[in-house]
Write an enzyme that holds these catalytic residues in place. Structure first.
Site, PDB file in Angstrom:
ATOM      1  N   HIS A  72       0.852  -1.198   0.000  1.00  0.00           N
ATOM      2  CA  HIS A  72       0.000   0.000   0.000  1.00  0.00           C
ATOM      3  C   HIS A  72       0.883   1.242   0.000  1.00  0.00           C
ATOM      4  CE1 HIS A  72      -3.851  -1.954   1.893  1.00  0.00           C
ATOM      5  NE2 HIS A  72      -3.415  -2.596   0.821  1.00  0.00           N
ATOM      6  N   TYR A 201      -8.514   5.159   8.380  1.00  0.00           N
ATOM      7  CA  TYR A 201      -8.572   5.452   9.814  1.00  0.00           C
ATOM      8  C   TYR A 201      -9.616   6.561   9.995  1.00  0.00           C
ATOM      9  CZ  TYR A 201      -4.038   3.094  10.742  1.00  0.00           C
ATOM     10  OH  TYR A 201      -3.023   2.189  10.878  1.00  0.00           O
ATOM     11  N   PRO A 293      -2.166  -0.047  19.262  1.00  0.00           N
ATOM     12  CA  PRO A 293      -2.025  -0.525  17.881  1.00  0.00           C
ATOM     13  C   PRO A 293      -2.266   0.518  16.785  1.00  0.00           C
ATOM     14  CG  PRO A 293      -4.044  -1.369  18.864  1.00  0.00           C
ATOM     15  CD  PRO A 293      -3.299  -0.684  19.955  1.00  0.00           C
ATOM     16  N   LYS A 297       2.831  -0.363  15.028  1.00  0.00           N
ATOM     17  CA  LYS A 297       4.282  -0.396  15.246  1.00  0.00           C
ATOM     18  C   LYS A 297       4.803  -1.622  16.001  1.00  0.00           C
ATOM     19  CE  LYS A 297       5.699   3.214  13.197  1.00  0.00           C
ATOM     20  NZ  LYS A 297       5.392   2.603  11.892  1.00  0.00           N
ATOM     21  N   TYR A 385       4.994   6.392   9.774  1.00  0.00           N
ATOM     22  CA  TYR A 385       4.123   5.238   9.518  1.00  0.00           C
ATOM     23  C   TYR A 385       4.849   4.159   8.727  1.00  0.00           C
ATOM     24  CZ  TYR A 385      -0.298   2.767   8.818  1.00  0.00           C
ATOM     25  OH  TYR A 385      -1.296   1.815   8.832  1.00  0.00           O
TER      26      TYR A 385
END
Ligand code: FAD
Ligand code: DHB
Length: 392
Positions: A72, A201, A293, A297, A385
């Protein structure tokens, strides 16, 4: 029994450490208290950083990941009814994440271990490391009702947050930093084709929700809930109704629905113990630190720890140098605290705590609005990220 490194725990950290040591010709014995099926079927993480993917690929355990993993380049943040895409690859010079279930990682690493013929013992009991200040520490354990002693040069504590290794370190030697969050995640897996190519998200007035996936046929979804939420109160229809409300956006997007085949509630905490070493015992992964979460990570930190630890052991055995072992904790803590900061920030920006004031919510929305309209802010999210390079 005698080995060079006794590894306690066959999660991602312990299995990858065993694999990296094998490649360097270093002996290890892996001891796991659960069954092989339990370890493989435990559904947890799904997001691999670029560094984790590179490590698996470069060490020969990335074939299935390359075939089945889903790369992604971006993620979406949703709020006020709109989805905003963050193009992580474009912002980080081509780095990306890959969706590949933690249980698939564990399966691949177990297969690789079995192929080497090196010891991996499941369902052992009463695992206890001792004599950690001696040159030859001992790990005692039981298997099939028999008592065993494993002598070694070093012990690697890869036994997760609830493991035994951290507890055998004298408390005067450790400092723990901890924060609990007043919410958890209710996570499901459903037989439904993902309706978006990338993760979403969502900060919604009813609470956080996350859209993810495992394969072209399986959608993974999470809902913010109480830390001790009772799953009996969540029949499938209630879960879908809540997900529809929290994830649908004004452009008509919403997750596809299908049969739910896995449901679980996870609490959320931030936890770090310092240092990550006591004499001849080295802690790695969740045994040393836990992140909420939201930043994806935990598994990746575990992989970065064992990559560093394997280098340090190799230096010790090949050149009799201890500088890598001596630097292991400080270097790991630096990476851990960065990941802690990022995971805390993502969590507090996206969730609605029970005592949230109207001011707090407006501030959260302003933060998200700034984030998706500033290239500098998006770059900061993107580089964290996708993850810092592993040898950092
Ligand atoms: P573990 O996976 O906990 O493995 C430790 C092993 O040690 C276990 O197999 C355990 O059975 C064994 N053990 C325990 N005690 C003993 C003992 N006394 N003797 C012998 N063996 C013992 N991370 C990400 O990077 N990305 C994500 O997207 C992500 N999403 C997540 C979603 C959820 C819902 C959850 C719960 C976690 C998520 N994580 C994520 C975190 C990630 O799953 C963990 O950080 C990761 O499992 C840590 O690996 P580990 O090997 O250190 O510990
Ligand atoms: C998944 C888990 C996470 O913690 C996250 O931040 C994103 C995705 C997942 O399980 O797919």
């Amino acid at each position: 029994m005698r080995t060079q490194v006794a590894i306690i725990g066959a999660g991602p950290a312990g299995l990858m450490l065993g694999h990296l040591l094998h490649l360097r010709g270093i002996d290890s014995v892996i001891l796991e208290n659960r069954s092989r099926d339990y370890v493989i079927e435990r559904v947890r993480a799904g997001v691999l950083e670029q560094g984790t993917v590179d490590l698996m690929t470069s060490t020969g355990v990335g074939d299935r990941l390359r075939r089945e993993g889903m790369r992604h380049d971006g993620i979406h943040l949703a709020f006020n009814g709109r989805r905003h895409r963050i193009d992580m690859a474009e912002l980080t010079g081509g780095r990306a994440i890959t969706i590949y279930g933690q249980n698939e990682v564990v399966k691949d690493l177990i297969d690789a271990r079995l192929e080497t013929g090196r010891p991996l013992h499941f369902e052992v009991g009463s695992v206890t490391p001792s004599r950690l200040t001696d040159d030859t520490p001992v790990v005692s354990f039981t298997q099939d009702g028999e008592q065993h002693e494993l002598l070694c040069d070093f012990v690697a504590g890869c036994d997760g947050f609830h493991g035994v290794c951290r507890t055998v370190i004298p408390s005067s030697h450790l400092t723990a930093y901890e924060r609990e969050y007043p919410f958890g995640w209710l996570g499901i897996l459903a037989h439904a084709a993902p309706s978006s190519d990338e993760l979403v998200y969502s900060n919604h007035p009813r609470g956080f929700a996350l859209f993810s996936m495992r394969s072209p046929q399986v959608t993974r979804l999470y809902l913010q809930c109480a830390p001790d939420e009772n799953l009996d109160e969540w029949p499938d229809e209630r879960i879908w109704d809540e997900l529809r409300q929290r994830l649908s956006t004004d452009d008509g997007w919403r997750p596809n629905e299908g049969e739910i085949f896995q449901k679980a509630v996870t609490g959320m905490r931030s936890f770090v113990v310092e240092p990550m070493r006591f004499e001849r015992l080295f802690l790695a992964g969740d045994a040393a630190h836990i992140v909420p979460p939201t930043g994806a990570k935990g598994l990746n930190l575990a992989m970065a720890d064992v990559n560093r630890l394997a280098h340090a052991f190799a230096e010790f055995y090949q050149s009799n140098r201890e500088d890598g072992l001596d630097a292991y904790s400080d270097r790991g803590l630096r990476r851990t605290w960065r990941a802690q900061r990022f995971s805390w920030w993502m969590t507090t920006m996206l969730h609605r705590p029970p005592d949230e004031s109207a001011f707090d919510h407006k501030r959260q929305l302003a933060e998200l609005d700034y984030l998706v309209s500033s290239r500098a802010a998006m770059t900061s999210l993107a580089e964290n990220y996708v993850g810092m390079p592993f040898d950092d």
